[in-house]
Design an enzyme around this catalytic site. Sequence first.
Site, short mmCIF file in Angstrom:
data_model
loop_
_atom_site.label_atom_id
_atom_site.label_comp_id
_atom_site.label_asym_id
_atom_site.label_seq_id
_atom_site.Cartn_x
_atom_site.Cartn_y
_atom_site.Cartn_z
N HIS A 181 47.57 24.22 47.17
CA HIS A 181 47.77 23.74 48.54
C HIS A 181 48.17 22.27 48.59
O HIS A 181 48.62 21.78 49.62
CB HIS A 181 46.52 23.99 49.39
N ASP A 216 42.97 28.56 43.64
CA ASP A 216 43.98 27.62 44.13
C ASP A 216 44.40 26.64 43.03
O ASP A 216 43.75 25.63 42.84
CB ASP A 216 43.36 26.90 45.33
N SER A 284 41.65 16.16 47.69
CA SER A 284 41.89 17.53 47.23
C SER A 284 42.43 17.53 45.81
O SER A 284 43.35 16.78 45.48
CB SER A 284 42.88 18.24 48.15
#
Length: 956
Positions: A181, A216, A284
């Site tokens: 992402h 992810d 992130s």
Amino acid sequence: MYRPSCLSYVLLVANMWSFAVCANAFIYGSYDPSHNIPIVALMTLCATGLWLSTSVVSFGIRYVRVRVSPEKTQNRTIYVSSGLPHFDPVYGVVKKCEPMGGGPAIELQVNPSWIHLLPTSPAINKVEVGQESAILGSTYSVVETGGEPKSLVAVKSGDSTLGFGARVYHEGMDVLMVPHHVWYNDKPHTALAKNGRSVDTEDWEVEAACADPRIDFVLVKVPTAVWAKLAVRSTKVLAPVHGTAVQTFGGQDSKQLFSGLGKAKALDNAWEFTHTAPTAKGWSGTPLYTRDGIVGMHTGYVDIGTSNRAINMHFIMSCLVSKMETLPPELGYREISLEDVGLRSFEFLEVEIENRGKVKLGKREFAWVPKGKAWADMLDDDDLPLPPKMVNGNLVWADAQESFDGALPLNLLAGGRTQCLAAQIELGDYKFSCGPTHETGGMPFRNCGSSTCKFREVSRKPVADAVTAATKVFPELSELGWPERGSGAEIGSLLLQAGKFVPTKAPSNLEQAYNNLLSRYPRSKPLACFRQGTWSFDAIFEQVVSKATSAEINQKASPGVPLSRLATTNKDLMAQHMQFVAACVTGRVPLLASFEDIHALSPTEMVEMGLCDPVRLFVKQEPHPSRKLKEGRYRLISSVSIVDQLVERMLFGAQNELEIAEWQSIPSKPGMGLSVIHQADAIFRDLRVKHTVCPAAEADISGFDWSVQDWELWADVEMRIVLGSFPPMMARAARNRFSCFMNSVLQLSNGQLLQQELPGIMKSGSYCTSSTNSRIRCLMAELIGSPWCIAMGDDSVEGFVEGAREKYAGLGHLCKDYKPCATTPTGQLYAVEFCSHVIKRNKAFLTSWPKTLYRFLSTPRETLEDLERELASSPMWHKIQSYVRSIPSPDKTARDKSICNGYPLDQEAISTSYSEYSSKSASAEATREAACCAGAQAYPSWGIHGPYCSGDHGEA
């Protein structure tokens, strides 16, 4: 980092040879115009020089073409709350805020839906936008410029930081590890940044990726020149361990970084874990660093203010991305067939790995969906080691398509042995004889010869000075010591242990207990190679190779008798003699299936026929109580040979693996892990329910392995045959393997062979030991009338039965202690002792802490972190931790440096464990009053402060 290829080494050798030829011809005057070799050597040197020059120029051009520009940063105006919220009759709740750099103050209207968040609510810890979360009670520390890990890199989109990644090493190449992402964000990535320098990103090749938010990740092949420009080094990815201290890094740009500390917490699923290290907006993908490398990648929060989520990149890269044929042995990841997925009671997650295919994930297992493992197409069928073939009485390693049914398999030699099995027996060079019998009062053993496969006999380990010094603080250590070693200790302890064996007959209610217990276990399927009436040599051989190269084989263990003469470890044996080992197993399985009268054979005859190998006996090197040392009663390990282990894996592997996966729903618990608190809590919740049916009791069986009866082993194998749906030939092989198992020839370190005179006794080094002991232990409880039982090996918790000790004695087992479990005043279950642990609600700790501490002080390789993982929940941990930190050994303490960056470890970020015997946890170092830390300045509205912050900023 440059790693020379095979071509480089070939060129090096060629040029060394060419230089030697030229030197001999032109320098020392031995040149002959009629010889072409000097000319060829000279041409080789010239060609190599030209090639090197071209390579240098090419790299220089690429290096110059990579543009470096100043990193784009985003200027922000930060307003700091300068007062408490107050009510305005027109605008509602407002707060006065002032800019950090000075200037006119403003009044901020608080959204009515946020008013309830103004107190110290966990929700206030969530980042305004995104998946990041601070952790209540956590702190942020400022990272000095250049003090961050060398592998860390920021992913930029213009002047915004999308997240962070790391350069990691993977199977001969360095890749960028980053969340999916982040790399495929709504804002396109434009640059990679490090210490204020950035390099524009391009459409680089992706090695593997997964868009599923639960897996992810992206692995990007970044050019080496880019890494060189940014001065980014690679690091390794490690398997996360429950309780390990981890560190996160992040910030608004790559120069002004902050870090957070926390601990990793394992989950049931291998691909994920949680951690308590805080994160913030733009963090992130921040790698979770430990002292030795990266253990995961942060992807979001789980519970706001409580825990964050990370993916286990070690599992991802070694199981789902790797092109290697074997799995890492660290944590027992298992690849199963798609057919076996349907046998599991829990759900599997199906995801697609770019450039690999679709895969199903369930707890610690995974299965590739057919036609989904794209990279497998690159493997040739010829890559599999070819099975042997008999040609004119000789073993030929070539294509072979032999099959066999109920008749004797392959081309058997005299005595029913294949060529490979005959060679294996010759390695042992057994000299069988009929010697005297040792009458022990229990299981008799007879001297039956000797073997030339001998093992080193060493003296007893001395008591370490660190242990002697520690006995002043921990007197319990004085009651422990190292056992004697060698054949003398082995034979002495064997006869003492064997004296406990009391042969008994099968009880009258065995069939009823058998059927009751059978209904509580799941059913598996046999391997495909055993389902047909006619067995294929090639199919069995291929499956044996798969088992032999699996991560479940202990690479450091000895191959046992007789293959220890070829290699000292399983790793070396498989590397050098894989085909031979696989051929022996492939020959032994059908040989076991061919014998109908194996009961007529003696243990030595079974070895001579190639049906099994001798079992090596040795003293386990662990601290023993002084009373056992005085008695000479040491813990003995019965090391089953690697060939017999693989035979057991072929026959019983599917059922054992299913029981490990389904441990929460069956009586046997070999798949549990009490070091993980949620698994221990699952055990306790289950026991509390069972306790309401019948009060829980703890039983301690003395010398369990040495009292196992033959009828108990027969009951176990018959259950395995039914549960595994064994075809007739496979069922016969299973029964005969157990017959060999309970009628063994034991070998001491000096080569002396001893034969069992009665069937029975559990062999501790068997592949089936844990599962068989667990089932037998539950069967025993069923036989004495207990309504329920859970067991892990010989440890059990069961429903209370009056007169249980006498009833167990009637089965041939000495129960030295039988007592009800601790309960609350209202009768609810309070605590149980199970597998050397005390288990309570939301708590489990090891009771054998003296042994653990003794071993730790005797082993220089272990660190305080290793000890903490085992004893952090123990009531003794604070005392042990304080003492170990006082030892003048940097290798043991590791307390003065950060886990990966060299600056002081924040003593408040990771608090010591709570002890129920102390009024409060150990206090952290006293904080110093100082100007507010940069962490609070960067995030003023969070109420977050560093360890030495005065708290002037960030008040709500």
